[in-house]
Design a protein around this motif. Sequence first.
Motif, PDB file in Angstrom:
ATOM      1  N   ALA A  27       0.934  -1.191   0.034  1.00 53.18           N
ATOM      2  CA  ALA A  27      -0.017  -0.019   0.142  1.00 53.18           C
ATOM      3  C   ALA A  27       0.966   1.204   0.004  1.00 53.18           C
ATOM      4  N   LEU A  28       1.967   1.261   0.844  1.00 50.29           N
ATOM      5  CA  LEU A  28       2.877   2.524   0.849  1.00 50.29           C
ATOM      6  C   LEU A  28       3.505   2.662  -0.451  1.00 50.29           C
ATOM      7  N   GLU A  29       4.051   1.370  -1.121  1.00 49.01           N
ATOM      8  CA  GLU A  29       4.585   1.273  -2.367  1.00 49.01           C
ATOM      9  C   GLU A  29       3.645   2.088  -3.415  1.00 49.01           C
ATOM     10  N   ARG A  30       2.440   1.834  -3.215  1.00 42.69           N
ATOM     11  CA  ARG A  30       1.404   2.238  -4.346  1.00 42.69           C
ATOM     12  C   ARG A  30       1.309   3.788  -4.143  1.00 42.69           C
ATOM     13  N   LEU A  31       1.334   4.360  -3.144  1.00 46.56           N
ATOM     14  CA  LEU A  31       1.303   5.900  -2.736  1.00 46.56           C
ATOM     15  C   LEU A  31       2.577   6.617  -3.586  1.00 46.56           C
ATOM     16  N   ILE A  32       3.690   5.673  -3.325  1.00 40.90           N
ATOM     17  CA  ILE A  32       4.865   6.510  -3.777  1.00 40.90           C
ATOM     18  C   ILE A  32       4.824   6.244  -5.208  1.00 40.90           C
ATOM     19  N   TRP A  33       4.363   4.986  -5.848  1.00 35.84           N
ATOM     20  CA  TRP A  33       4.136   5.014  -7.353  1.00 35.84           C
ATOM     21  C   TRP A  33       3.336   5.934  -7.835  1.00 35.84           C
ATOM     22  N   MET A  34       2.349   6.449  -7.377  1.00 38.82           N
ATOM     23  CA  MET A  34       1.417   7.373  -7.796  1.00 38.82           C
ATOM     24  C   MET A  34       2.141   8.667  -7.870  1.00 38.82           C
ATOM     25  N   PHE A  35       2.581   9.105  -6.904  1.00 37.21           N
ATOM     26  CA  PHE A  35       3.604  10.304  -6.566  1.00 37.21           C
ATOM     27  C   PHE A  35       4.587  10.506  -7.890  1.00 37.21           C
ATOM     28  N   GLU A  36       5.304   9.178  -8.045  1.00 34.31           N
ATOM     29  CA  GLU A  36       6.155   9.251  -9.118  1.00 34.31           C
ATOM     30  C   GLU A  36       5.491   9.351 -10.664  1.00 34.31           C
ATOM     31  N   ASP A  37       4.534   8.708 -10.544  1.00 31.75           N
ATOM     32  CA  ASP A  37       3.886   8.806 -11.909  1.00 31.75           C
ATOM     33  C   ASP A  37       3.286  10.219 -12.149  1.00 31.75           C
ATOM     34  N   ARG A  38       2.987  11.040 -11.203  1.00 26.63           N
ATOM     35  CA  ARG A  38       2.402  12.375 -11.294  1.00 26.63           C
ATOM     36  C   ARG A  38       3.832  13.080 -11.681  1.00 26.63           C
ATOM     37  N   LEU A  39       4.700  12.799 -11.333  1.00 27.52           N
ATOM     38  CA  LEU A  39       5.924  13.681 -11.554  1.00 27.52           C
ATOM     39  C   LEU A  39       6.350  13.343 -13.242  1.00 27.52           C
ATOM     40  N   LYS A  40       6.276  11.946 -13.326  1.00 23.99           N
ATOM     41  CA  LYS A  40       6.464  11.487 -14.829  1.00 23.99           C
ATOM     42  C   LYS A  40       5.565  12.227 -15.904  1.00 23.99           C
ATOM     43  N   ALA A  41       4.418  12.384 -15.316  1.00 22.62           N
ATOM     44  CA  ALA A  41       3.349  13.252 -16.136  1.00 22.62           C
ATOM     45  C   ALA A  41       3.646  14.605 -16.445  1.00 22.62           C
ATOM     46  N   LEU A  42       4.230  15.316 -15.039  1.00 16.43           N
ATOM     47  CA  LEU A  42       4.556  16.538 -15.267  1.00 16.43           C
ATOM     48  C   LEU A  42       5.863  16.794 -16.035  1.00 16.43           C
ATOM     49  N   CYS A  43       6.846  15.764 -16.199  1.00 23.15           N
ATOM     50  CA  CYS A  43       8.120  15.951 -17.022  1.00 23.15           C
ATOM     51  C   CYS A  43       8.509  14.680 -17.696  1.00 23.15           C
ATOM     52  N   PRO A  44       7.548  14.726 -18.866  1.00 24.08           N
ATOM     53  CA  PRO A  44       7.551  13.611 -19.431  1.00 24.08           C
ATOM     54  C   PRO A  44       8.859  13.330 -20.221  1.00 24.08           C
ATOM     55  N   THR A  45       9.756  14.298 -20.693  1.00 22.25           N
ATOM     56  CA  THR A  45      10.993  14.363 -21.330  1.00 22.25           C
ATOM     57  C   THR A  45      12.214  13.666 -20.420  1.00 22.25           C
ATOM     58  N   ALA A  46      11.909  14.001 -19.152  1.00 26.12           N
ATOM     59  CA  ALA A  46      13.346  13.789 -18.071  1.00 26.12           C
ATOM     60  C   ALA A  46      13.621  12.208 -17.976  1.00 26.12           C
ATOM     61  N   LEU A  47      14.692  12.220 -18.160  1.00 25.18           N
ATOM     62  CA  LEU A  47      15.169  10.672 -17.986  1.00 25.18           C
ATOM     63  C   LEU A  47      15.174  10.278 -16.415  1.00 25.18           C
ATOM     64  N   ASN A  48      15.362  11.132 -15.612  1.00 29.39           N
ATOM     65  CA  ASN A  48      15.311  10.936 -14.241  1.00 29.39           C
ATOM     66  C   ASN A  48      14.750  12.073 -13.385  1.00 29.39           C
ATOM     67  N   VAL A  49      14.098  11.892 -12.353  1.00 23.48           N
ATOM     68  CA  VAL A  49      13.340  12.803 -11.633  1.00 23.48           C
ATOM     69  C   VAL A  49      13.776  12.584 -10.147  1.00 23.48           C
ATOM     70  N   ASN A  50      14.195  13.663  -9.581  1.00 25.42           N
ATOM     71  CA  ASN A  50      14.666  13.716  -8.119  1.00 25.42           C
ATOM     72  C   ASN A  50      13.413  14.234  -7.456  1.00 25.42           C
ATOM     73  N   TYR A  51      13.199  13.847  -6.098  1.00 27.29           N
ATOM     74  CA  TYR A  51      12.390  14.557  -5.245  1.00 27.29           C
ATOM     75  C   TYR A  51      12.664  14.179  -4.025  1.00 27.29           C
ATOM     76  N   SER A  52      12.129  14.813  -2.918  1.00 31.08           N
ATOM     77  CA  SER A  52      12.503  14.854  -1.504  1.00 31.08           C
ATOM     78  C   SER A  52      11.253  13.997  -0.662  1.00 31.08           C
ATOM     79  N   LEU A  53      11.523  13.689   0.556  1.00 29.62           N
ATOM     80  CA  LEU A  53      10.483  13.173   1.294  1.00 29.62           C
ATOM     81  C   LEU A  53       9.513  14.031   1.488  1.00 29.62           C
ATOM     82  N   ASP A  54       9.760  15.516   1.496  1.00 31.09           N
ATOM     83  CA  ASP A  54       8.855  16.714   1.715  1.00 31.09           C
ATOM     84  C   ASP A  54       8.038  16.819   0.327  1.00 31.09           C
ATOM     85  N   ASP A  55       8.485  16.549  -0.777  1.00 32.30           N
ATOM     86  CA  ASP A  55       7.948  16.488  -1.835  1.00 32.30           C
ATOM     87  C   ASP A  55       6.671  15.392  -1.854  1.00 32.30           C
ATOM     88  N   LEU A  56       7.182  14.344  -1.739  1.00 29.49           N
ATOM     89  CA  LEU A  56       6.200  13.243  -1.354  1.00 29.49           C
ATOM     90  C   LEU A  56       5.016  13.588  -0.299  1.00 29.49           C
TER      91      LEU A  56
END
Length: 110
Positions: A27-56
């Motif tokens: 369940a926790l991994e699902r929430l993390i995946w949802m956040f990462e999926d949102r980041l990928k949608a916001l930055c579709p051309t980025a190869l890597n996206v960095n984020y902090s725990l505060d962002d999550l």
Amino acid sequence: PHSILLLQPSSKKDSRLYEDFDTLEEALERLIWMFEDRLKALCPTALNVNYSLDDLNRFIDQHKECNLLVLDLSLNAYISHDMAWIKSSIHAHLQRLLSKSKGPNIAIPQ
């Protein structure tokens, strides 16, 4: 233990959703995946996206509702947990994953 993630992204009642998982970690991994999926949608051309725990944490806070029901086997009942507990659990989960990935400390002779 079996866990049920309850989310309501907006104030619209039809935005409610739930998913169930065999473990709390899933369940926790699902929430993390949802956040990462949102980041990928916001930055579709980025190869890597960095984020902090505060962002999550901010992503979780953006939801109208975000709760986890976790089965307590000793009570044979689900216990409801709020956003603060979820964020704390994600932090602990990520720390466990990080400690596993580092492996044991090995002294290298000089």
